[in-house]
Design an enzyme around this catalytic site. Sequence first.
Site, PDB file in Angstrom:
ATOM      1  N   LYS A 192       0.403  -1.171   0.131  1.00  0.00           N
ATOM      2  CA  LYS A 192       0.159   0.426  -0.152  1.00  0.00           C
ATOM      3  C   LYS A 192       1.245   1.446   0.311  1.00  0.00           C
ATOM      4  O   LYS A 192       2.030   0.902   0.549  1.00  0.00           O
ATOM      5  CB  LYS A 192      -0.966   0.303   1.503  1.00  0.00           C
ATOM      6  N   SER A 201      -9.679   1.749   3.251  1.00  0.00           N
ATOM      7  CA  SER A 201      -8.871   2.524   2.223  1.00  0.00           C
ATOM      8  C   SER A 201      -7.796   1.939   1.294  1.00  0.00           C
ATOM      9  O   SER A 201      -7.123   2.055   0.384  1.00  0.00           O
ATOM     10  CB  SER A 201      -8.510   3.214   3.350  1.00  0.00           C
ATOM     11  N   SER A 239     -10.192  -1.246   6.543  1.00  0.00           N
ATOM     12  CA  SER A 239     -10.132  -0.937   5.946  1.00  0.00           C
ATOM     13  C   SER A 239      -8.829  -2.133   4.640  1.00  0.00           C
ATOM     14  O   SER A 239      -8.213  -1.996   4.142  1.00  0.00           O
ATOM     15  CB  SER A 239      -8.741   0.520   5.849  1.00  0.00           C
TER      16      SER A 239
END
Length: 467
Positions: free
Chosen positions: A84, A157, A181
């Site tokens: 990420k 997210s 997330s």
Amino acid sequence: MPSLPDATHYLSLSELAARIQTRDISPVAVTRSQLERIERLDTELHSFAGVMADTALAEAEAAEAEITAGRYRGPLHGVPIAVKDLFWTRGFPTAGGMRIHKQHRPREDATVVRRLREAGAVVLGKLQMTEGAYSDHHPMVTPPRNPWNAAYWTGISSSGSAAATAAGLCYGSLGSDTGGSIRWPCAATGLTGLKPSWGRVSRHGAFELAATLDHVGPMARDARDVAAILHVIAGADPADPTALGAPVPDYRAATRQGVGGVRIGIDPAWNSEGVDATTQMALNEAIATYRALGAEIVEVRFPDVKQIVADWAPNCAVEAAIAHEATYPACKDEYGPVLASVIETGRALSGLDYQRLLLRRMAFRGRIAALFGTIDLLLTPVQPFAPLTLATISTLGEQPGLIADLQRYTCPFNMTGNPTLTLPGGFCEGMPIGLQLVAAQLGEAMLIRAGTAFQAETTWHRQHPTL
């Protein structure tokens, strides 16, 4: 080493690792194949914020040379993964989904990235995410597309982590979870994801959203894969004083232990109130599977979550305001409206209101700890309704009740810090449905035991989108 056989992009990380170890598959060949697949598919999926092709190939060549020389480091050696865009990568941009950081080139790797590289993993690149890891992508960022169906939500997210891993653009990824997330994206894309206990994995070199709610964890195709990644990234870190010093168990050994005698708690009322029929059916099938495997199913009464769910947003807002105080409000114009709004909420909350919230959080944490004195695991949905379309998600701001429902089974375990495992448990109209297991603090090995046992008896995790 032999060249890459056909149709390997949907192998599990563990399956690929075994074939790399025996030199049946070349790390260089598989890395080239992944880079070619990213180039071919990601113009539509938008899962990568940046591809690190040159360094990835160099890492693959180094891994291949070491393995050929008999210096095999373990199950991540030579395996292409991605991280990420929350996590620092030395010399390569790390933006955290924010326009304000688009030129940020860290001088060091985040601890988790360094540990992946030390384990011999090949880092393909940085995965797209919502702005600052909150609930919406920056207006200038194209959100990642769900590879199962572009009309459906990819989750937040860790949206890029989910899209890339599900689409076969990497064999596993790192995500973060502040209110759901890791769990929402895994549920939305048919992945297995582990949100560790708070502090089990170092946060050094990760952009912060809310320090006491942020968890760093792996997203992959099955429980064996997340065990392999967690084994590498977990543990104490001198650079992060909040990282727990407890010894890291052999998570890979937990994949062989089964669930005979394990007490799995269910709250029939909480698991059914407002929960659609398809999700309830998936839960019931999972309960039947675990019972057949020898687990003891125990009915429990879970504490009411309405207040703790309501408290999550202001708690997150205050911590986000602190995390961003160096750039907000000084650079307010470069923020998207959703993240700016949450920071403003945090800056406006009174100290008295925040302290009341903390006391309620402490009491809730104590009640959950007591519950885990009577069970080993808790089984719940990830969300109470079928997979969400983008059309429905676009109305979230107008439906506070829908937001609360979405968070009902996720954010309470950020408020307590308990570890969770998300597992694929079925399909609805061609889209995956996720289930959640929760364990006591530092109970990651128990989650991996239960996840591996479930996936030995089911095939949901072996379904992949057609691309």
